[in-house]
Design a protein around this motif. Structure first.
Motif, short mmCIF file in Angstrom:
data_model
loop_
_atom_site.label_atom_id
_atom_site.label_comp_id
_atom_site.label_asym_id
_atom_site.label_seq_id
_atom_site.Cartn_x
_atom_site.Cartn_y
_atom_site.Cartn_z
N UNK A 172 2.33 12.53 2.40
CA UNK A 172 2.91 11.59 1.42
C UNK A 172 2.62 10.14 1.80
N UNK A 173 2.55 9.86 3.10
CA UNK A 173 2.37 8.49 3.56
C UNK A 173 1.12 7.85 2.98
N UNK A 174 0.03 8.62 2.94
CA UNK A 174 -1.21 8.07 2.41
C UNK A 174 -1.08 7.62 0.97
N UNK A 175 -0.29 8.33 0.19
CA UNK A 175 -0.10 7.99 -1.22
C UNK A 175 0.91 6.85 -1.36
N UNK A 176 1.98 6.87 -0.56
CA UNK A 176 2.98 5.80 -0.65
C UNK A 176 2.41 4.45 -0.22
N UNK A 177 1.46 4.49 0.72
CA UNK A 177 0.86 3.26 1.22
C UNK A 177 0.05 2.53 0.15
N UNK A 178 -0.46 3.26 -0.83
CA UNK A 178 -1.36 2.66 -1.80
C UNK A 178 -0.71 1.46 -2.50
N UNK A 179 0.50 1.63 -3.01
CA UNK A 179 1.18 0.53 -3.71
C UNK A 179 1.56 -0.58 -2.75
N UNK A 180 1.90 -0.21 -1.51
CA UNK A 180 2.30 -1.22 -0.53
C UNK A 180 1.12 -2.10 -0.15
N UNK A 181 -0.02 -1.47 0.09
CA UNK A 181 -1.22 -2.23 0.44
C UNK A 181 -1.70 -3.06 -0.74
N UNK A 182 -1.64 -2.50 -1.94
CA UNK A 182 -2.05 -3.24 -3.14
C UNK A 182 -1.19 -4.49 -3.33
N UNK A 183 0.11 -4.38 -3.10
CA UNK A 183 1.00 -5.53 -3.24
C UNK A 183 0.67 -6.59 -2.19
N UNK A 184 0.40 -6.16 -0.98
CA UNK A 184 0.01 -7.11 0.06
C UNK A 184 -1.26 -7.84 -0.33
N UNK A 185 -2.27 -7.10 -0.80
CA UNK A 185 -3.55 -7.70 -1.15
C UNK A 185 -3.43 -8.69 -2.30
N UNK A 186 -2.44 -8.47 -3.15
CA UNK A 186 -2.25 -9.35 -4.30
C UNK A 186 -1.86 -10.76 -3.89
#
Length: 254
Positions: free
Chosen positions: A75-89
């Motif tokens: 699950x971590x790999x999928x949950x990280x997607x939104x977290x990393x995207x928000x950081x990159x924004x």
């Protein structure tokens, strides 16, 4: 005879194209990456104290967790997607991650352990790297953030029952992995891309290159010189061009 070591859920995380990061931003990578991973663990219910082994690799992290947490690690790999995207924004340092999950026995102490080697082969598999880069290129807005690969030993038990809350079996496409001496069936998921799209990309990447077309002989054109080689006797024939050999013409018949 040695006893079998405890099985562990093994997670590998690597920053995609870390070498292309601007030099003045490189010192931030370890801290930012650890912060993002910590936020992802909080979302899926993994405590940092759950890790039985942690190693920083220079541009990523390696973790070992109890196998009871295998579903949460996936699950971590999928949950990280939104977290990393928000950081990159909002930040100049943009990160995109590859993650690999394997399960197997992990003895205590240092050594070349087969489970660790398999995790490394999955994480660094050329076919997986190519797929991740294709997905990045397909999203020029930068919205692709994470790509996940799991071994068949992870995929089968995790999705045979209800062990995940975020990841779904239908997120994953099959990928045949070959890396050095390692060859195995694995499964890949990239949030934002459905399994059918991933399967199409994989098929295109793994399709054999077409054989070069054979050069066809050009037909003779008017005015071209035609060379005819004759060895023997020619009777009642008209031969145009250059004749080599012993030639006798008999216009009177046989």
């Amino acid at each position: 005879m040695d006893t079998v070591a405890e099985f562990r859920a093994l997670l590998g995380v690597d920053v995609i194209d870390s070498a292309s990061t601007a030099p003045h931003l490189l010192p931030q990578v370890p801290t930012v990456l650890q912060t993002l991973l910590g936020a992802g663990m909080d979302v899926v219910g993994i405590s940092r104290d759950d890790a039985v082994d942690t190693q920083y690799t220079g541009d990523g992290w390696l973790y070992a967790f109890p196998t009871a947490l295998l579903g949460r690690v996936v699950d971590l790999g999928h949950a990280l997607d939104a977290i990393v995207a928000e950081h990159n924004k909002w930040n100049k340092l943009e990160l995109r991650l590859r993650l690999a999950v394997e399960v197997g026995p992990l003895p205590d102490g240092p050594g070349f352990h087969p489970s660790n080697i398999t995790r490394a082969r999955l994480l660094e598999a050329p076919a997986f790297k190519v797929l991740a880069r294709r997905c990045i290129a397909a999203r020029p807005d930068g919205s692709m953030s994470t790509a996940m690969i799991v071994s068949d030993a992870v995929y089968q038990p995790v999705f045979r029952s209800d062990y995940t809350k975020v990841a779904r079996r239908t997120d994953y496409a099959a990928l045949t992995v070959t890396n050095k001496e390692f060859a195995a069936q694995a499964w890949v998921a990239v949030p934002g891309f459905d399994a059918r799209t991933l399967a199409t990309m994989i098929a295109e990447d793994q399709a054999p290159s077409p054989a070069p077309a054979k050069k066809k002989d050009k037909p003779a054109r008017s005015g071209d010189t035609v060379k005819t080689v004759v060895n023997g006797t020619v009777k009642n024939s008209i031969v145009a061009g250059i004749i080599k050999g012993n030639v006798t013409t008999n216009e009177g018949g046989a």
